[in-house]
Motif scaffolding. Structure first.
Motif, short mmCIF file in Angstrom:
data_model
loop_
_atom_site.label_atom_id
_atom_site.label_comp_id
_atom_site.label_asym_id
_atom_site.label_seq_id
_atom_site.Cartn_x
_atom_site.Cartn_y
_atom_site.Cartn_z
N ASP A 1 0.74 -1.13 -0.01
CA ASP A 1 -0.13 -0.05 -0.13
C ASP A 1 0.94 1.32 -0.05
N PHE A 2 0.84 1.90 -1.03
CA PHE A 2 1.86 3.07 -1.38
C PHE A 2 1.08 4.37 -1.06
N SER A 3 0.11 4.46 -0.44
CA SER A 3 -0.69 5.43 0.23
C SER A 3 -0.09 6.65 0.80
N LEU A 4 1.03 6.33 1.59
CA LEU A 4 1.95 7.49 2.34
C LEU A 4 2.74 8.03 1.27
N SER A 5 2.97 7.74 -0.04
CA SER A 5 3.95 8.41 -1.08
C SER A 5 2.81 8.86 -2.13
N ARG A 6 3.22 9.98 -2.49
CA ARG A 6 2.92 10.62 -3.73
C ARG A 6 3.65 11.22 -4.78
N LEU B 1 6.76 8.56 -5.18
CA LEU B 1 5.98 7.44 -5.67
C LEU B 1 6.69 7.02 -6.81
N SER B 2 7.02 7.44 -7.84
CA SER B 2 7.74 7.11 -9.06
C SER B 2 9.15 6.58 -8.59
N VAL B 3 9.82 7.25 -7.64
CA VAL B 3 11.02 6.62 -7.07
C VAL B 3 10.94 5.15 -6.56
N LEU B 4 9.89 5.17 -5.63
CA LEU B 4 9.60 3.85 -4.90
C LEU B 4 9.18 2.78 -5.84
N GLU B 5 8.38 2.99 -6.95
CA GLU B 5 7.86 2.07 -7.90
C GLU B 5 9.07 1.61 -8.59
N HIS B 6 10.18 2.29 -8.80
CA HIS B 6 11.31 1.83 -9.56
C HIS B 6 12.32 0.88 -8.83
N LEU B 7 12.28 1.40 -7.45
CA LEU B 7 13.42 0.63 -6.62
C LEU B 7 13.55 -0.85 -6.83
N PRO B 8 12.17 -1.44 -6.58
CA PRO B 8 12.11 -2.97 -6.79
C PRO B 8 12.85 -3.65 -7.98
N SER C 1 15.60 12.60 -1.28
CA SER C 1 14.64 12.74 -0.27
C SER C 1 13.53 11.59 -0.42
N ALA C 2 13.35 11.13 -1.37
CA ALA C 2 12.29 9.71 -1.41
C ALA C 2 12.75 8.80 -0.82
N CYS C 3 14.24 8.36 -0.84
CA CYS C 3 14.71 7.51 -0.08
C CYS C 3 14.84 7.45 1.13
N ALA C 4 14.99 8.71 1.80
CA ALA C 4 14.84 9.11 3.13
C ALA C 4 13.39 8.94 3.80
N THR C 5 12.59 9.12 2.90
CA THR C 5 11.27 9.09 3.62
C THR C 5 10.48 7.84 3.20
N ASN C 6 11.19 6.77 2.54
CA ASN C 6 10.60 5.74 1.93
C ASN C 6 9.88 4.95 3.12
N PRO C 7 8.49 4.56 3.26
CA PRO C 7 7.60 4.06 4.26
C PRO C 7 8.08 2.64 4.56
N LEU C 8 8.55 2.07 3.27
CA LEU C 8 8.74 0.68 3.33
C LEU C 8 10.17 0.19 3.02
N PRO C 9 10.98 0.64 3.82
CA PRO C 9 12.35 0.08 3.64
C PRO C 9 12.66 -1.25 3.69
N VAL C 10 13.67 -1.88 3.18
CA VAL C 10 14.04 -3.12 3.09
C VAL C 10 13.15 -3.89 2.04
N VAL D 1 10.95 -2.55 -0.22
CA VAL D 1 11.30 -1.60 -1.17
C VAL D 1 12.58 -1.03 -1.02
N PRO D 2 13.60 -1.49 -1.83
CA PRO D 2 14.98 -1.48 -1.47
C PRO D 2 15.57 -0.25 -1.67
N CYS D 3 15.44 0.85 -0.87
CA CYS D 3 16.42 2.05 -0.98
C CYS D 3 17.66 1.88 -0.69
N HIS D 4 17.90 0.75 0.05
CA HIS D 4 19.35 0.67 0.73
C HIS D 4 20.26 0.40 -0.63
#
Length: 202
Positions: A116-121, A125-132, A160-169, A171-174
């Motif tokens: 559920d990506f409702s915490l990001s917009r 959100l585009s960054v988070l969708e790319h990370l996997p 900033s998107a990585c620093a505020t990623n609500p789903l670390p690990v 959604v692998p911003c590491h």
């Protein structure tokens, strides 16, 4: 004046009864889930990078939080953003917990739980969708992620998107590092990022 409880009820509420509160809580959580009364279900799991808070809505896993974020503060923020009906309900997060165990054991390279990506917009959100899409054991620079997310000049916004990623690990911003190969920042701290990258490199 005192009120006398029926003997059978008093026995059922006896705090000395083994597991009484746990059973009552489990029944409450199950009933709330069945009747769609929960806004957020949560549990905590142990991991090599410390205890992780997992939280989910009916749509999917919505939050993974490190201990240094203060789990109580995270739960309050979720209540403010998503609704006040927040309840510990471990069984709702069994799949996510199992997949995290498999990941930390080195036997899982990606996650397939609903998210559920409702915490990001927006761009975040585009960054988070790319990370996997960054392969397990690989890294990309902030600039590469900005390009992949459709805004080549938005390198700082990727940070900033990585620093505020609500789903670390999950959604692998590491896996996002600086262009010179240095780690850059991480919500869970530098040691957590180093541990995750070392795990995937093993």
């Amino acid at each position: 004046m005192t009120t006398q409880l029926p003997a059978e009820l008093g026995a059922s509420l006896d705090p000395a009864g083994p597991g009484t509160l746990e059973r009552l809580h489990a029944r409450l959580a199950a009933a709330a889930a069945e009747q769609h009364l929960l806004d957020v279900a949560y549990r905590t799991v142990d991991s090599p990078i410390g205890p992780l808070l997992l939280a989910a809505t009916e749509r999917g896993l919505v939050r993974v939080a490190f201990a240094l974020e203060d789990h109580d503060a995270v739960l309050q923020a979720l209540a403010d953003r998503l609704g006040p009906r927040v309840l510990e309900n471990p069984s709702r997060l069994d799949a996510a917990a199992r997949q995290l165990d498999e990941y930390f054991a080195g036997s899982r390279h990606s996650f397939d739980v609903p998210l559920d990506f409702s915490l990001s917009r927006g761009f975040r959100l585009s960054v988070l969708e790319h990370l996997p899409q960054i392969p397990y054991g690989s890294t990309e620079s902030y600039a590469q992620v900005a390009l992949a997310a459709g805004s080549p000049k938005a390198v700082r916004a990727v940070g900033s998107a990585c620093a505020t990623n609500p789903l670390p690990v999950v959604v692998p911003c590491h896996r996002v590092v600086r262009s010179d190969g240095s780690f850059g920042g991480y919500l869970g701290g530098p040691d957590a990022k180093r541990t995750l990258l070392a795990l995937e490199a093993a």
